[in-house]
Design a protein around this motif. Sequence first.
Motif, short mmCIF file in Angstrom:
data_model
loop_
_atom_site.label_atom_id
_atom_site.label_comp_id
_atom_site.label_asym_id
_atom_site.label_seq_id
_atom_site.Cartn_x
_atom_site.Cartn_y
_atom_site.Cartn_z
N ILE A 155 0.86 -1.18 0.00
CA ILE A 155 0.00 0.00 0.00
C ILE A 155 0.90 1.23 0.00
CG2 ILE A 155 -1.83 1.26 1.18
CD1 ILE A 155 -2.76 -1.46 0.30
N ASN A 156 0.68 2.11 -0.96
CA ASN A 156 1.51 3.30 -1.09
C ASN A 156 0.61 4.52 -1.29
OD1 ASN A 156 3.79 4.89 -1.32
ND2 ASN A 156 4.79 3.54 -2.80
N LEU A 157 1.21 5.67 -1.35
CA LEU A 157 0.49 6.92 -1.62
C LEU A 157 0.92 7.47 -2.98
CD1 LEU A 157 0.53 8.95 1.73
CD2 LEU A 157 -1.49 8.20 0.47
N GLU A 158 -0.06 7.84 -3.78
CA GLU A 158 0.21 8.54 -5.04
C GLU A 158 -0.77 9.69 -5.14
OE1 GLU A 158 0.27 6.21 -8.57
OE2 GLU A 158 1.61 4.68 -7.75
N ASP A 159 -0.25 10.89 -5.28
CA ASP A 159 -1.09 12.08 -5.39
C ASP A 159 -2.08 12.19 -4.23
OD1 ASP A 159 0.14 12.73 -7.84
OD2 ASP A 159 -1.25 11.42 -8.92
N GLY A 160 -1.61 11.82 -3.03
CA GLY A 160 -2.45 11.95 -1.85
C GLY A 160 -3.52 10.90 -1.72
N ARG A 161 -3.44 9.81 -2.50
CA ARG A 161 -4.45 8.74 -2.45
C ARG A 161 -3.77 7.40 -2.25
NH1 ARG A 161 -7.50 8.96 -7.87
NH2 ARG A 161 -9.07 7.75 -6.75
N LEU A 162 -4.47 6.48 -1.57
CA LEU A 162 -3.93 5.15 -1.37
C LEU A 162 -4.01 4.35 -2.66
CD1 LEU A 162 -5.34 4.06 2.12
CD2 LEU A 162 -3.09 5.00 1.58
N VAL A 163 -2.95 3.61 -2.95
CA VAL A 163 -2.91 2.74 -4.11
C VAL A 163 -2.26 1.43 -3.69
CG1 VAL A 163 -0.72 3.70 -4.91
CG2 VAL A 163 -2.21 2.52 -6.54
N GLU A 164 -2.80 0.31 -4.16
CA GLU A 164 -2.23 -0.99 -3.80
C GLU A 164 -1.48 -1.58 -4.97
OE1 GLU A 164 -4.67 -3.90 -6.02
OE2 GLU A 164 -5.32 -2.04 -5.10
N ARG A 165 -0.37 -2.23 -4.65
CA ARG A 165 0.45 -2.88 -5.67
C ARG A 165 0.84 -4.27 -5.15
NH1 ARG A 165 -0.36 0.71 -9.71
NH2 ARG A 165 0.43 2.78 -9.25
N SER A 166 1.08 -5.17 -6.06
CA SER A 166 1.63 -6.47 -5.70
C SER A 166 2.10 -7.14 -6.97
CB SER A 166 0.57 -7.35 -5.02
OG SER A 166 -0.18 -8.04 -5.98
N PRO A 167 2.95 -8.20 -6.84
CA PRO A 167 3.39 -8.91 -8.04
C PRO A 167 2.24 -9.57 -8.79
CG PRO A 167 4.79 -9.44 -6.17
CD PRO A 167 3.61 -8.70 -5.63
N LYS A 168 1.09 -9.83 -8.11
CA LYS A 168 0.00 -10.54 -8.74
C LYS A 168 -1.21 -9.66 -9.00
CE LYS A 168 1.37 -14.90 -6.59
NZ LYS A 168 0.95 -16.04 -5.76
#
Length: 562
Positions: free
Chosen positions: A381-394
């Motif tokens: 879970i990261n922040l981009e432009d003040g919003r939460l965004v989820e990333r993962s290899p899958k």
Amino acid sequence: MRCAIRVSLLLALATPALARADAVDNYIQSQMRRQHIPGLSLAVVVDGKVVKAKGYGLSDIETDTPATPETVYQLASVTKQFTAAAVLILVQDGKLNLDDPIQKFIEGTPDIWAGISVAHLLNHTSGIKDYLNELNARSLEEMTPKKIVDLVIGQPLNFAPGEKYSYSNTGYVMLGMIVNKMSGMPYDVFLTERVFKPLGMDATRRSSLDVIPNRAAGYTWVGDRWQNSPYLNPTLWDNGDGGMLSTVLDLAKWDAALYGEAILNEATKQKMWSRGTLKDGKSINSGFGWGLDELRGHRLIEMNGSRPGTTTNLARYVDDKVTVIVLLNCDAEIGRISCGVARHFIPSLNFPKPITEEIAPARLAAYTGRYEFANNFMLTINLEDGRLVERSPKLAGGFWSPVSETTFLSEDLPIEMTFDLGRQGEVVGLTWRSDLRKKTIPRIGPLIHDLKPQADPDPERTGRVRAALESFAKGGQAVEQVENLTPGAKKDFGRGARSELAGLQSLTFISQESIGDRGIERHGEKVAHILYYKFTTPKCTRYLLVHLTAGGLLTDMDIVDD
């Protein structure tokens, strides 16, 4: 009587439909940028009419060829619904029964297969090993169906027939062989005569080395650029488990046929779309060649397919009479795209609107980090432009909108996540909710850039970690000789070389964290500590999460970016 199914290709011209189409275009293009998709074709069918058919991006990067509704893609496992249909047509013809033992059709099968029926193959409950995912068959040599069967005949069953569900490509290779035997013709010829020609599916055919007009090239995103997808001998893929080529327009004709009885009668379709039942009475989310699901009360019959250079989805919201067909020429999280498109045509798939009040930046930042979604499946879970965004290899990743200070909704999928707080207000995990399940996900730790660097408290331990990493770069016997590994880690990392660690030049300790109370396991061992390192090789500088047991044994590692 066989009759061609005509599907109207007229697009709806009402103003709301045009606005919706623009929103769909914007959504598709944003997903293509986010997931690095070179080319995609889409068809949306509502009440038997194709209300949207469009191509996006390039079907062939080298020739600058646009993707269109007529672009031909490898269907991969979407093929399975056609193989299942071929079997069911033969059942309708009285040439076989679903409870027939497969030993009646497949020669040389062992005695332990005596209880396996045609139905077990159709709904993945046979127990036969998957030649692709379990036996890792990736041969450059010709792989006939018989050779594939020979690979698994000597293997023990994973479980007794009907005892469990386990997806098996092997079962559908065998079903193709059964169609060959009982129809007296190759399974794809049988499908052409009984399905594709009657429906006017002129672009649908078996995969081959032939030059096929409008065929999409396949790609893989590596690092920061596209590469042609790895070569795989077509004989490995052109069987009953994944061998068909088609277009979104042809699949729209197939979708229309499934609402009538031109190919399969109602009783047969009921069998095809009924959940399988295990020996213990539990039902599974699988019919014959289709997955069976429900999203926010909407019945969904769908199938995904994936192989190097292609990802496919055909999703039928049958009670709404809305079908979304997505074909693309790379590996991607296609379910997210398909569901996101469906939400534009079925508004009740959406969650309530998010709140408009802003959440304090410090609170949002506290939610960032890495979470253990499943064993060896890490969610970031990261922040981009003040919003939460989820990333993962899958997972392709997506933005999340708040409905409260701790609960957020996916912008693409009918999923919400609520961050769980400890006694001191610290984030200890999150709860992931969808229509089908609720899952508690423990927090692993912060992102690399949020770590406070520490002095290495145990340089000798770091030396042992480095020795383990150097063995991972070689694989095989080199891993076996390392003493500070758990048995599961030795087995996994011994299978092959980890090229990303080759030529390890430096390993710098950053920080450590004790997480023994979070219930995280890797390779069958409880993780008590995580060590964070920065490492360099001649090719890159990246970061490591090293998972240790309470006894100090290395049980796993993750290579991550900041």
